[in-house]
Design a protein around this motif. Structure first.
Motif: not given
Lengths: 377, 377
Positions: A301-303, A319, A338, A341, A343, A352-357, A359, B219-222, B351-356
């Motif tokens: 990602p681009l954190l 990006y 792109m 997916r 983690m 609670m879950q966090n993931y990255y899309n 590149v 951050t995390n912008n495409l 690019l960063m996603q959080n879900y429950y």
């Protein structure tokens, strides 16, 4: 005179390095105290409940006792990680002295910050990610796309020198070495390097070690036992690698260590580029050290680790901007995907879950154009 | 004597309440300054780049200027939100005075904490979640399961009194009221209440307002423009509700306000139960205020807002423990679903996603058993 100044800067740098090292070790040493303090907060909340409320959650204190046992066990693992840390780096007999520790213990730099303590807890979760069966799915999502990109190149593995900056606990480097590539990992984080040194050089048998990586997660648990479940590591013996394999890990700042032009056939970065203060500098460094025809494979990602921090340079490119920079430097982008997916140290059972899309791309440093083309331009 | 003590406690509480209110308004007022300070960090980093590096990211400063424009616009919206805040609560002509503000400005409580500023930014994103077309997918994933549970009950909507604690910006309450239910929302957060008051009482036309909810995400912008894209609200006119509908929003602490037994037919909670210091108390309160045969519908994770905070009670139960508490209190669990995937104020392009992985359940307060059963037991 210039030489003397140079030496004095080196001494200053070395002193700072030793002090930083002492602080990192100090944060590991604080783990038990810090974790038990957190546990104590839960105990106090329970003690302040009315008797009626206590009676509604029989077994709550038992669980807190189990958490305590897990923390104490984790600390035993941390002590093993720290066991030979005094002799790890700099090719010196001793790289950190009691005097270094004394400086750390002074009021101005101890106790560890909550960020430093977070790194200790993250290190435990990174062991799961890189070196356990539990981490396989997360690991494969991140490492398979970049390994696939390297494997599709037709050259003999032993002819390919791969550099992995941000190698963390070293699993990706290890996997490349297992396939016969000449591979070097690099990381700036001493938390990572202490743990990777322990796993690669001290853990011999498969699943011989146990850690409780989720014990610090008091929230978002479906079952009570989810918090205290164990994880075994390593899922593979680190000894399972050919004795003639060219496999190494190097500590330190990537941009300072890797300055030799045209010296690597591939640079592979996973969750690394955004650790830069200045990502343009990272990309220029990679371009320089790649041999002509060599390539950068990236996934992440681009954190931007330094984003929003006062007094820290942080160039936060989208990006789209990053891509332009790569082309401007001279890279040719050969592959680009792109929404890969991935983690990073996720607890698969957490609510609670966090993931990255992520590149993923392959960018090549082109071979020099034939001379007659140069003349015609 | 006891009466006087009582009055003095009330005065103390009222003063604290006014001061808290002033602090919340203060945090909104700091929004522009705070956001521009963050922007300034990016400008400084850019200025410190070499000329060569600057030349590789032409347009970077232009984007920072666009970000500034978006921040200034957001502040205009915030000023509208604050417009009639002095007369909002407590059924008084004026609920906050200049003297309250003066107290807030004193060194011991100003400027706002980073947590308070985070709440301001979150409020902007919550507008997207609850009141924009962009938030529809996120909103429907959370609200449709609980609405479906209420709708499957056979009673006439106008006979059903629904309470929604943690109502936030009021969309769920609004949706129930649109269907003809008698519905009251409650929230403790003044950030939420100021924004919901503005939307429900001051926004009349569909998509008449614009906000830039993602402008603080560097951050995390495409694509570069992802950060500065706009969002229109409200996606529906809040006036589109029957004039005889019984629809209200109430500010304050849920456990203190709702003490009247057997007074609600349904309590609907979405991302609310884990805001408790003591979730057992929340569940007991809900059980008490439900009419016999009434039910609690819940959807959410178990994040526990007070977890790990020093000097704050926080009882962090797993769902397994929570379930036992509900049965112990007397609830009958009629429906239970795990892994209901929901998000909360997510930027869909990040690019960063959080879900429950939410738990959804319906728990009923049983009707009294017939008398002859009571005698036999």
């Amino acid at each position: 005179m210039a030489d003397q100044v140079q030496i004095s800067i080196q001494e200053q740098e070395e002193r700072e390095e030793r002090e930083h090292f002492a602080r990192v070790i100090n944060s590991f040493k604080f783990y038990k105290l810090h974790s038990l303090k957190r546990l104590h907060l839960s105990k106090v909340s329970y003690m302040n409940l009315s008797d009626q409320h206590k009676s509604r959650i029989l077994g709550y204190m038992d669980n807190l006792e189990t958490i305590q046992t897990c923390v104490v066990h984790n600390y035993e693992v941390i002590k093993l990680i720290l066991q030979d840390c005094q002799f790890m780096f700099l090719n010196k007999d001793e790289c950190i002295s009691d005097a270094d520790f004394e400086r750390v213990k002074k009021a101005d730099c101890a106790p560890p910050t909550s960020e430093e303590m977070d790194k200790v807890r993250t290190t435990l979760r990174q062991i799961v990610r890189d070196w356990s069966e539990d981490g396989r799915a997360e690991r494969e999502a991140c490492y398979q796309p970049v390994m696939h990109a390297v494997l599709t190149e037709s050259r003999k593995p032993s002819d390919v020198k791969i550099l992995v900056p941000g190698a963390g606990l070293g699993r990706l480097v290890f996997e490349f070495a297992r396939l016969g590539y000449s591979c070097q990992g690099n990381d700036w984080s001493l938390h990572m390097l202490l743990a990777s040194n322990f796993i690669l050089n001290r853990c011999q048998e498969r699943n011989s070690m146990v850690v409780y990586p989720w014990v610090h997660q008091y929230t978002n648990n479906l079952a009570t036992k989810d918090q205290t479940r164990r994880c075994m590591f390593p899922d593979i013996s680190p000894l399972q690698i050919s004795s003639d394999s060219d496999f190494s890990m190097v500590a330190g700042d990537f941009t300072k260590i890797y300055t030799e032009p045209n010296s690597w056939n591939a640079v592979v970065t996973v969750f690394f580029l955004d650790t830069a203060h200045n990502i343009i500098e990272y990309l220029e460094t990679i371009y320089t050290i790649l041999a002509p025809g060599g390539y950068l494979v990236n996934l992440g990602p681009l954190l931007y680790h330094w984003a929003g921090q006062v007094n820290e340079m942080s160039v936060e490119l989208s990006y789209e901007e990053l891509r332009k920079v790569m082309l401007d430097i001279g890279f040719e982008i050969e592959k680009e995907e792109m929404n890969v997916r991935c983690m990073y140290t996720q607890n698969p059972l957490s609510l609670m879950q966090n993931y990255y899309n992520c590149v993923m791309f392959v960018a090549r440093k082109p071979l020099p154009r034939p001379t007659h083309h140069d003349q015609s331009s």
